[in-house]
Design an enzyme around this catalytic site. Structure first.
Site, PDB file in Angstrom:
ATOM      1  N   ASP A  14       0.812  -1.222   0.000  1.00 16.86           N
ATOM      2  CA  ASP A  14       0.000   0.000   0.000  1.00 16.86           C
ATOM      3  C   ASP A  14       0.845   1.272   0.000  1.00 16.86           C
ATOM      4  OD1 ASP A  14      -2.250  -1.723   0.286  1.00 16.86           O
ATOM      5  OD2 ASP A  14      -1.842  -1.828   2.427  1.00 16.86           O
ATOM      6  N   LYS A  17       2.295   2.133  -5.141  1.00 20.26           N
ATOM      7  CA  LYS A  17       3.048   1.679  -6.330  1.00 20.26           C
ATOM      8  C   LYS A  17       2.261   1.869  -7.621  1.00 20.26           C
ATOM      9  CE  LYS A  17       3.461  -2.381  -4.444  1.00 20.26           C
ATOM     10  NZ  LYS A  17       3.002  -2.140  -3.067  1.00 20.26           N
ATOM     11  N   LYS A  19       0.261   4.194  -8.653  1.00 15.75           N
ATOM     12  CA  LYS A  19       0.429   5.528  -9.241  1.00 15.75           C
ATOM     13  C   LYS A  19       1.804   5.662  -9.896  1.00 15.75           C
ATOM     14  CE  LYS A  19       1.307  10.298  -8.252  1.00 15.75           C
ATOM     15  NZ  LYS A  19       0.994  11.558  -7.604  1.00 15.75           N
ATOM     16  N   ASN A  39      -4.431 -10.461  -3.955  1.00  9.55           N
ATOM     17  CA  ASN A  39      -4.299  -9.813  -2.643  1.00  9.55           C
ATOM     18  C   ASN A  39      -3.860  -8.361  -2.830  1.00  9.55           C
ATOM     19  OD1 ASN A  39      -1.885 -10.808  -3.648  1.00  9.55           O
ATOM     20  ND2 ASN A  39      -1.077 -11.470  -1.677  1.00  9.55           N
ATOM     21  N   GLY A  41      -3.810  -4.530  -4.510  1.00  8.78           N
ATOM     22  CA  GLY A  41      -4.795  -3.586  -5.015  1.00  8.78           C
ATOM     23  C   GLY A  41      -4.045  -2.334  -5.405  1.00  8.78           C
ATOM     24  N   HIS A  42      -3.753  -2.192  -6.688  1.00  4.66           N
ATOM     25  CA  HIS A  42      -2.969  -1.035  -7.138  1.00  4.66           C
ATOM     26  C   HIS A  42      -3.921   0.015  -7.709  1.00  4.66           C
ATOM     27  CE1 HIS A  42       0.916  -3.629  -7.481  1.00  4.66           C
ATOM     28  NE2 HIS A  42       0.465  -3.497  -6.260  1.00  4.66           N
ATOM     29  N   GLN A 222       2.476  -6.175  -2.975  1.00  2.00           N
ATOM     30  CA  GLN A 222       2.690  -6.191  -1.523  1.00  2.00           C
ATOM     31  C   GLN A 222       3.912  -5.316  -1.207  1.00  2.00           C
ATOM     32  OE1 GLN A 222       2.010  -9.643  -2.970  1.00  2.00           O
ATOM     33  NE2 GLN A 222       0.025  -8.701  -2.788  1.00  2.00           N
TER      34      GLN A 222
HETATM   35  P1  IMP Z   1      -2.307 -12.827   1.963  1.00  2.00           P
HETATM   36  O1  IMP Z   1      -1.268 -12.324   1.025  1.00  2.00           O
HETATM   37  O2  IMP Z   1      -3.713 -12.587   1.476  1.00  2.00           O
HETATM   38  O3  IMP Z   1      -2.070 -14.252   2.371  1.00  2.00           O
HETATM   39  O4  IMP Z   1      -2.195 -11.971   3.307  1.00  2.00           O
HETATM   40  C1  IMP Z   1      -1.075 -12.060   4.177  1.00  2.00           C
HETATM   41  C2  IMP Z   1      -0.774 -10.713   4.829  1.00  2.00           C
HETATM   42  O5  IMP Z   1      -0.302  -9.788   3.853  1.00  2.00           O
HETATM   43  C3  IMP Z   1      -1.982 -10.036   5.474  1.00  2.00           C
HETATM   44  O6  IMP Z   1      -1.517  -9.305   6.602  1.00  2.00           O
HETATM   45  C4  IMP Z   1      -2.466  -9.066   4.407  1.00  2.00           C
HETATM   46  O7  IMP Z   1      -3.178  -7.989   4.943  1.00  2.00           O
HETATM   47  C5  IMP Z   1      -1.150  -8.629   3.806  1.00  2.00           C
HETATM   48  N1  IMP Z   1      -1.250  -8.252   2.400  1.00  2.00           N
HETATM   49  C6  IMP Z   1      -1.361  -9.083   1.341  1.00  2.00           C
HETATM   50  N2  IMP Z   1      -1.392  -8.388   0.203  1.00  2.00           N
HETATM   51  C7  IMP Z   1      -1.282  -7.100   0.540  1.00  2.00           C
HETATM   52  C8  IMP Z   1      -1.213  -5.895  -0.221  1.00  2.00           C
HETATM   53  O8  IMP Z   1      -1.218  -5.878  -1.464  1.00  2.00           O
HETATM   54  N3  IMP Z   1      -1.105  -4.731   0.494  1.00  2.00           N
HETATM   55  C9  IMP Z   1      -1.035  -4.738   1.835  1.00  2.00           C
HETATM   56  N4  IMP Z   1      -1.070  -5.832   2.593  1.00  2.00           N
HETATM   57  C10 IMP Z   1      -1.194  -7.010   1.943  1.00  2.00           C
END
Ligand code: IMP
Length: 416
Positions: A14, A17, A19, A39, A41-42, A222
Site C-alpha cells: 500500500d 506503487k 500511481k 491480494n 490492489g494497485h 505487496q
Molecule cells: P495474503 O497475502 O492474502 O495471504 O495476506 C497475508 C498478509 O499480507 C496479510 O496481513 C495481508 O493484509 C497482507 N497483504 C497481502 N497483500 C497485501 C497488499 O497488497 N497490500 C497490503 N497488505 C497485503
C-alpha cells in the site's frame, strides 16, 4: 543491453506503487507483474476515474504498453475477468495488450475456502490474510499439486480440475469447514480466460523483448516487509516480494536487472496482524488514517498507521539494492505540530523482529508544518519543515529521493 528495471514497495504494501508504475509506464514498452495475486490492489487515478488493479499490471491504462503476468503470479480467473470487464467499460483495450504466463498457478475455488478456514480457525496463527486464496495456492504450488494457466488448454483439464477439487474437499470436510465447493462461476471464468486471453511462455517473451532492446519494468506487489523469508514471519504473504523475486518470477537472469526503484510512504501503514514497532494507537494514528484514506483497497479494512520506520526502511533498501527512492503521501502529514521518525530499535533490529517482537524505538522528533501541500509540483514551494523532513530521511537512508508524490493524481508530485 539494457536491463529490466524493478519497482517495488519498501514497507508493508500500500505504498502507492500503482500511481508510480502508471507514471513511469510511459517510459517502458512492457510492464510485468512477477509475484503475488489478487491480494494486491494497485490504485490508479486519472481525472475523475479510479481504477483498482488486482492482477493486471499497472501499465494497462497506457495505450502502447504491453502487460505481462509472470509465472510466479497466482491468478484467479473470476477476479481477472471482473478487472478486464471494468477496464473495457472505460474504453480501455485489454485483451490484445495482456499476456499471461502459462506457468502461473491458478487460484481454485477450494484455495479460497482453505484460506478462509485457515484464517477463521486461527490454524496459521491468524495472519489476517486477504482471503483471496493466496497462501493455499502457493502451498499447492510448492507441494507440486498446483494447476497452472497452461493446464486450461489440456485435453484432460476437467479431470485435473476434479482431482484438485476432490483433494480440497477432503480437507475442508475433514476440518468441518465446508461440505461443497461452489465453482460454477469460476469454471465459466476459467473457460473464458482459456478462450480469450493469450498465454505464453513469458520468460521467453521477456528475454526476447530484452534482446530486442525493449524497455521493461517489473512491478512488485505487496511490500518488502511482507516477504515470505525476510518479513515479519508468519505475518507475511506467501511470496518473495524483493528484487530477486523478479528473476524467478519472470525468468530473467540476475545479471539482467537494471535500476531498482523503491517506493515508500512518508509514514507507515500495515493491514492485518503482525508486529509494527512505530504504530500509533492514538489520535495521531487516527488522523493519518482519515486524511490518508488508509483503508484497504482489496478488503476495505482500516489500515494500522504509524511513524516512518527507518530501521525497516534501511533493511528493505539493503535487501532490494534500491537505486532511487520515491516518497508517497507527504501531503497527508500537513497540520501536525511535530513529527517523529523511528531511527532505530533500541534492543533489536527489523531483521530480528519475528523472533523478538518486544522492541522499543528510538525516535527523532521533527517540527511539523501547517500548510496544505497537496498537488505541489515545485520543491522550493514546500514549507521548510517538510524539506527538513525529506532531507533527514535521505540522510538516514543514504539515498536520494527522486520523486515526492503530493497527491493521488498523475501530475501531483515533485521530481527532484
Ligand atoms: P495474503 O497475502 O492474502 O495471504 O495476506 C497475508 C498478509 O499480507 C496479510 O496481513 C495481508 O493484509 C497482507 N497483504 C497481502 N497483500 C497485501 C497488499 O497488497 N497490500 C497490503 N497488505 C497485503
Amino acid at each position: 543491453m539494457m536491463g529490466v528495471d524493478v519497482i517495488l514497495g519498501l514497507q508493508w504494501g500500500d505504498e502507492g506503487k500503482g500511481k508510480i508504475v502508471d507514471l513511469l509506464s510511459s517510459q517502458y514498452d512492457i510492464i510485468a507483474r512477477f509475484q503475488g495475486g489478487p491480494n494486491a490492489g494497485h490504485t490508479i487515478i486519472i481525472g475523475d476515474k479510479k481504477f483498482v488493479l488486482h492482477q493486471i499490471p499497472s501499465g494497462i491504462t497506457r495505450s502502447g504498453v504491453m502487460n505481462v503476468i509472470g509465472n510466479a503470479v497466482v491468478l484467479d480467473p473470476t477476479i481477472l475477468l471482473k478487472e478486464i470487464t471494468a477496464l473495457e467499460a472505460e474504453g480501455i483495450e485489454v485483451r490484445s495488450r495482456l499476456l499471461v504466463s502459462r506457468k502461473s498457478n491458478l487460484i481454485l475455488p477450494g484455495h479460497r475456502l482453505i484460506d478462509a478456514w485457515q484464517e477463521e480457525s486461527n490454524a496459521n496463527g491468524g495472519v489476517g490474510s486477504t482471503k483471496k486464496g493466496i497462501g493455499p495456492t502457493y502451498q499447492d504450488k510448492t507441494g507440486r499439486f498446483g494447476l497452472r494457466i497452461g493446464d486450461l488448454h489440456a485435453a484432460n483439464f476437467d479431470q485435473l480440475y476434479n482431482k484438485a477439487k476432490e483433494r480440497h474437499l477432503r480437507l475442508l470436510r475433514a476440518v468441518g469447514f465446508a461440505d461443497e465447493i461452489d465453482d460454477a462461476a469460476w469454471l465459466i471464468a476459467a473457460d473464458e480466460v482459456r478462450r480469450t486471453l493469450t498465454t505464453v511462455d513469458s520468460e521467453i517473451y521477456i528475454n526476447e523483448a530484452l534482446n530486442a532492446g525493449k524497455r521493461i519494468l517489473a512491478e512488485g506487489a505487496q511490500g518488502t516487509l511482507l516477504d515470505i523469508d525476510f518479513g515479519t514471519y508468519p505475518f507475511v504473504t506467501s511470496s518473495n516480494t524483493v528484487t530477486a523475486s523478479a528473476c524467478t518470477g519472470l525468468g530473467i537472469s540476475p545479471k539482467k536487472i537494471g535500476k531498482v526503484y523503491g517506493v515508500f510512504k512518508a509514514y507507515s501503514t500495515r493491514v492485518g496482524e503482525g508486529p509494527f514497532p512505530t504504530e500509533l494507537l492514538d489520535e495521531t494514528g487516527e488522523m493519518i488514517r482519515k486524511k490518508g484514506h488508509e483503508f484497504g483497497s482489496t478488503t476495505g479494512r482500516p489500515r494500522r498507521c504509524g511513524w516512518l520506520d527507518m530501521d525497516a526502511l534501511k533493511y528493505a533498501i539493503m535487501l532490494n539494492g534500491v537505486d532511487e527512492l520515491f516518497m508517497m503521501k507527504i501531503d497527508v502529514l500537513s497540520g501536525m505540530d511535530s513529527l517523529s521518525i523511528g531511527e532505530a530499535y533500541n534492543n533489536n533490529s527489523f531483521a530480528g523482529l519475528s523472533f523478538n517482537k518486544d522492541v522499543t524505538v528510538n525516535y527523532t522528533q521533527m517540527q511539523g508544518w501547517q500548510e496544505e501541500i497537496r498537488g505541489t509540483t515545485d520543491y522550493n514551494k514546500l514549507p521548510d519543515a517538510a524539506k527538513t523532513y525529506i532531507s533527514q530521511i535521505e540522510k538516514l537512508a543514504g539515498l536520494p529521493i527522486s520523486l515526492i508524490s503530493t497527491g493521488p493524481e498523475r501530475e501531483e508530485g515533485i521530481r527532484k
